[in-house]
Enzyme design. Structure first.
Site, PDB file in Angstrom:
ATOM      1  N   LYS A 119       1.080  -1.242   0.024  1.00  0.00           N
ATOM      2  CA  LYS A 119      -0.121  -0.055  -0.072  1.00  0.00           C
ATOM      3  C   LYS A 119       0.768   1.213   0.151  1.00  0.00           C
ATOM      4  O   LYS A 119       1.864   1.242   0.548  1.00  0.00           O
ATOM      5  CB  LYS A 119      -0.861  -0.024   1.310  1.00  0.00           C
TER       6      LYS A 119
ATOM      7  N   SER B 203      -9.465   2.210   3.503  1.00  0.00           N
ATOM      8  CA  SER B 203      -8.503   2.797   2.464  1.00  0.00           C
ATOM      9  C   SER B 203      -7.678   1.841   1.693  1.00  0.00           C
ATOM     10  O   SER B 203      -6.911   2.296   0.688  1.00  0.00           O
ATOM     11  CB  SER B 203      -7.846   3.901   3.195  1.00  0.00           C
TER      12      SER B 203
ATOM     13  N   SER C 175      -9.802  -0.115   7.806  1.00  0.00           N
ATOM     14  CA  SER C 175      -9.159   0.271   6.328  1.00  0.00           C
ATOM     15  C   SER C 175      -8.507  -1.141   5.883  1.00  0.00           C
ATOM     16  O   SER C 175      -8.049  -1.231   4.680  1.00  0.00           O
ATOM     17  CB  SER C 175      -8.096   1.469   6.240  1.00  0.00           C
TER      18      SER C 175
END
Lengths: 445, 539
Positions: free
Chosen positions: B183, B258, B282
């Site tokens: 990420k 997210s 997330s």
């Protein structure tokens, strides 16, 4: 640098130093304290916040005892300490093309020291003039040097001072509006800045303009010897303190504090009281106790049984002069406390004269060795045999009949001349007491 | 209490995967994972673990090891129908994904990491071949899914290096040859790390995050950086400054957020596993929306060093993969005390995979003696009927496996969201103060300091980030700190207490991850002046 993803880690040493300082200042040590973020934007603050301690500092309370210099009237003072806390340093701004921020063409940010741990000491508003404040700061410097936690050098920035000054009419209890002063880089600058500010504020009071004294930060201008407005504080800044989530609580044990207390050296004030009780005058006490290495040397010499006054004189006189001219420190010279003790005792028992002692001192400082070795090597032992001395004096007198006549005629000052001649003839080795006694006898005969 | 489980005709291929115990320290006896297991493998020593057949019945997305790798997992013609709140695939292509032609529905999912490791160590395939396979799938699907912000140019090089080591019989790590995505709020020294924000566009950190470093040391091949909501703030990945990632199961829907890019990448088989981060859901929510496994470890288990901080006391790094075993393997690699993170836990890192028992060693009632509690407050008002029925089905199945399932109430549960909405933005307002254009990242010109700060941050940050910074600043400001920040911390303590109590009485707590399945792109999302901003339901 405040890079994305970077995290702070507590430096163990700063906790140790904080506790030591707290002990040296007679503060209460908080066994549990925490860090908080103090938030504001400035280019020298990379993260946009400074890690500090807000409501639970590591040390609370305490005091500092100061002996004011004899030349300024002397006296003993005690100043309170509010707190000692740990925090991190910001970077340094260098303004190019001008004297300061205003008038500079551009500014550069030096982040080398950002994140380095600091200890902040906050005093109670107990000082009443610039001298007291300067002495307070000097005592703090002395203490941190004694404790070995900093060299306390203001020029290097290892010790930085900001002052807050306010005045109030005599008899008023409530303090007046306080003004902060920054940018003093020596104790004397601090003293002068405070005195200037005090007189500035008093003037405003006397002219009825006391409302013009606002809470602000002023800069000390060394060049013009005055304080100027830097920025107005507009009340207190909101730093939006909140507990630092990246650092756990600082938790120390009483055992840890006790172990540091055990190893704490004798502090300056205790030393001063001790030297005073031994019989030294205050002026000498202040000089000798100023530097912990010097005091340690003195103590070591005294341990060998040497006379206090003589030792003090040697250290403050000839040795101090040597250190100054050679730009060295007492811990770097080859002369050991034992040797100095030896020197003092050999002079005392008459083996060598005081003059010879002074002559061989530089060699002892530079190269070390024992006094006896040097004296023997150079054949410098004192001449004390009265018969021998009398012989030399007779010779001197007979070589200078004119001066003898002048002396006998009333010019008693010429004794010095004869002393000089005898010294020359004996290479400085003559015992002065014996010589003077015989010389006077011969001259007045 | 619950209706008996009934198998429906076609399996839903997406389900709200019950997520276990949120960000609270889990009792040491809580070592059971609802997972699939890999057959005993030489390098992983198995102790006790569980294989839960219910996963296949509920439609827990199976890894597609038996898939024809050349087949594009994104069907060209898709008809999605929302039913039970889950998504039922009707198109043949998608059907293939869930049920490989001729495959036995009961076939247990196999660990992708195990499979790759098997292939690589036994020289059935080279690391380069495996990486090439993934990369070709990545490139094929990327125009549709858009899960990557950056694809590594060195992946094949890294794989080749592994092959060379293997050729020389040198030792390789437990993740040798496994292609993993990272990420983009995790620092990687050799790839840009933007945090999904314009303020860090093109920024290259000088170091690797500890978790990333550990993956590299274990031999993983890092494929690239995945998309996210800016700085982790959001629950759909629409908050990214750069692109919107699509849910591979339905390109018109969000992948969640997210960690949406990571979840989509795993679901679309663009990588074997991916790293994500979780502050308020997330990892878990996008895992649920994309039908993959998401593991959010306990705070402090994995070092945060190198994670662009959002909320320092809540952020964790975790992982997404196609099987629970894979997440267990990854966690063992990433976890552990780190001197660079003062909040990292000093506890030893067990071999989590060793707690996972293969099916053939499990009894018929492997959950005998265990107590499962469904959090009452999460199955009430506002939760989609489909999600509710899936939870009930799960509960039934768990009972059938021998456990006692009850409902447990956490009275303070509803206070969690408001407390989060004070604490996280407050910490974020502080953590994001360093993005000022002075030392790195985007800088806008200004006449003087304050306008430079204002322009750089104003133009560099997206609307949601700015909104949260303002909220957080307000919550910490003089006169409000007591009422907001301190109060929320106190509420947090109460919530912790409730969880501790519940975990004393139950071995496992269950709840749906989200009240719905993946929603349509743009549905909670109001475009104002072309900039993203989020409406409600924020994680």
């Amino acid at each position: 640098m405040g890079l994305p993803g970077a995290l702070p880690v507590l430096n163990e040493k700063v906790v140790e130093y904080a506790v030591k300082l707290g002990l040296g200042l007679h503060s209460d040590i908080s066994l549990r304290s925490k860090f908080d973020r103090k938030q504001y934007f400035y280019p020298d603050l990379p993260k946009g916040y400074q890690i500090s301690q807000f409501d639970i500092p590591i040390c609370r309370g305490g005091y500092v005892e100061v002996d004011l210099p004899v030349e300024f009237g002397g006296g003993h003072r005690r100043f309170g300490i509010t707190r000692v806390h740990m925090e991190e340093d910001a970077g340094k701004l260098v303004h190019a093309g001008g004297d300061g921020l205003s008038g500079s063409l551009y500014s550069q940010v030096d982040l080398n020291r950002a994140g380095v741990p600091l200890l902040e000491v906050v005093s109670e508003p107990d000082m009443r003039n610039g001298l007291e404040a300067a002495e307070y700061a000097a005592e703090l410097q002395r203490i941190v040097r004694y404790l070995g936690i900093s060299n306390g050098n203001m020029q290097e920035g290892s010790l930085r001072c900001d002052v807050n000054v306010s005045v109030r009419p005599k008899g008023q209890d409530k303090f007046g509006t306080k003004v902060e002063i920054k940018n003093m880089n020596s104790f004397s600058a601090m003293q002068r800045a405070i005195e200037y500010e005090v007189s500035r504020q008093v003037c405003l009071h006397e002219e009825g303009f006391e409302s013009k004294i606002v809470q602000e930060t002023r800069l000390w201008e060394e060049g013009s010897q005055r304080t100027i407005t830097m920025r107005s504080k507009e009340g207190l800044a909101d730093y939006r303190f909140f507990p630092e989530p990246d650092l756990p609580e600082v938790s120390i044990t009483q055992a840890y504090v006790d172990s540091l207390l055990e190893d704490l050296p004798e502090l300056p004030n205790t030393k001063r009281r001790r030297y005073e009780s031994l019989g030294l005058i205050m002026q000498d006490v202040l000089v000798l106790a100023n530097d912990s290495d010097v005091a340690a040397f003195l103590d070591a010499v005294l341990d060998k049984g040497a006379d206090l006054k003589l030792t003090a004189n040697w250290i403050m006189g000839d040795i101090a002069a040597y250190l100054k001219s050679e730009k060295t420190s007492i811990s770097d010279v080859k002369l050991t406390p034992a040797t100095l003790a030896e020197l003092i005792s050999l002079i005392k028992d008459g083996t060598i004269s005081g003059k010879i002692g002074k002559e061989i001192l530089p060699e002892l400082l530079r190269k070390g060795g024992s006094v006896k070795e040097v004296v023997e090597a150079k054949g410098l032992s004192q001449i004390s045999d009265p018969a021998l001395i009398e012989g030399i004096i007779k010779q001197v007198l007979s070589s200078n009949p004119k001066q003898v006549e002048q002396y006998r005629g009333g010019k008693t000052k010429l004794q010095g001349f004869f002393v000089g001649q005898v010294m020359k003839a004996t290479g400085g080795r003559v015992n002065p007491t014996v010589m003077n006694e015989i010389l006077l006898r011969k001259l007045t005969a | 209490m619950f209706p008996h489980l009934r198998l429906s005709g076609s399996l839903p291929c997406l389900a709200a995967m019950p997520s276990i115990a949120p960000a609270m320290p889990t009792p040491s006896h809580l070592r059971f994972f609802l997972t699939s297991a890999c057959p005993p493998h030489p390098f992983l020593s198995f102790g006790k673990s569980f294989f839960v057949r219910y996963c296949t019945r509920i439609g827990y997305t199976k890894p597609y090891q038996d898939q024809d790798p050349k087949q594009c997992p994104i069907p060209s013609k898709m008809q999605m129908e929302s039913s039970f709140g889950g998504i039922v695939c009707k198109s043949r292509g998608c059907q293939t994904l869930c049920q490989p032609p001729g495959a036995n529905v009961q076939q247990r999912p196999v660990s992708e990491i195990c499979r790759i490791r098997d292939d690589v160590l036994q020289r059935k395939k080279s690391a380069v071949q495996i990486t090439e396979d993934y990369l070709s799938r990545l490139h094929e699907t990327e125009p549709h899914v858009k899960s990557f912000l950056y694809v590594s140019e060195k992946a094949l090089e890294e794989a080749a290096e592994l092959d060379r080591k293997l050729g020389n019989n040198e030792e390789v790590g437990p993740l040798a040859g496994v292609p993993i995505a990272v990420k983009d709020n995790l620092c990687t020294h050799d790839m840009p790390s933007t945090g999904g924000s314009r303020i860090l566009e093109g920024y290259r950190p000088p170091y690797d995050a500890t978790a990333v470093r550990k993956l590299r040391e274990a031999g993983a091949v890092l494929l690239g950086k995945t998309n996210l909501d800016e700085f982790g703030m959001g629950s759909s990945t629409e908050g990214s400054a750069f692109q919107v990632t699509s849910n591979p199961w339905d390109l018109s829907r969000v992948p969640g957020g997210s960690s949406g890019g990571s979840a989509a990448a795993v679901a679309a088989r663009q990588c074997a596993a991916a790293l994500g981060t979780d502050t308020g859901g997330s990892i878990r929510q996008p895992a649920s929306f994309c039908g993959v496994v998401g593991l959010k470890p306990t705070y402090g288990r994995v070092s945060r060093f190198g994670l662009m901080a959002y909320a320092s006391s809540l952020d964790v790094i975790g992982c997404l993969a196609s099987s629970v075993l894979d997440t267990a393997i990854l966690l063992s690699v990433m976890a552990g005390e780190d001197k660079s993170d003062a909040t990292s836990s000093k506890k030893d890192v067990p071999t989590y995979a060793a707690s996972l028992l293969p099916l053939n060693l499990a009894s018929s009632k492997p959950f005998e003696g265990l107590k499962f509690g469904i959090i009452l407050e999460t199955i009430g008002e506002g939760v989609n009927d489909g999600v509710l029925s899936l939870i009930r089905d799960a509960a039934l199945h768990i009972e059938a496996l021998g456990a006692t399932v009850t409902e447990v109430s956490l009275p303070t549960f509803s206070k969690g969201l408001p407390a989060y909405y004070v604490l996280a933005p407050a910490e974020a307002s502080s953590n994001l103060a360093r993005y000022d254009g002075v030392r790195f990242g985007f800088r806008a010109d200004g006449d003087e300091l304050v306008s430079m700060y204002g322009q750089s941050r104003g133009q560099g940050f997206g609307l949601e980030v700015k909104r949260r910074i303002l909220m957080g600043t307000y919550a910490l400001s003089a006169g409000y700190y007591e009422a907001f920040y301190r109060r929320s911390q106190q509420v947090r303590t109460l919530i912790q207490k409730d969880f501790r109590t519940a975990l004393e009485e139950n071995d496992v707590l269950l709840s749906p991850v989200a009240p719905t399945a993946a929603f349509k792109i743009g549905s909670t999302f109001i475009r104002i002046h072309g900039s993203p901003s989020l409406g409600e339901s924020d994680w």
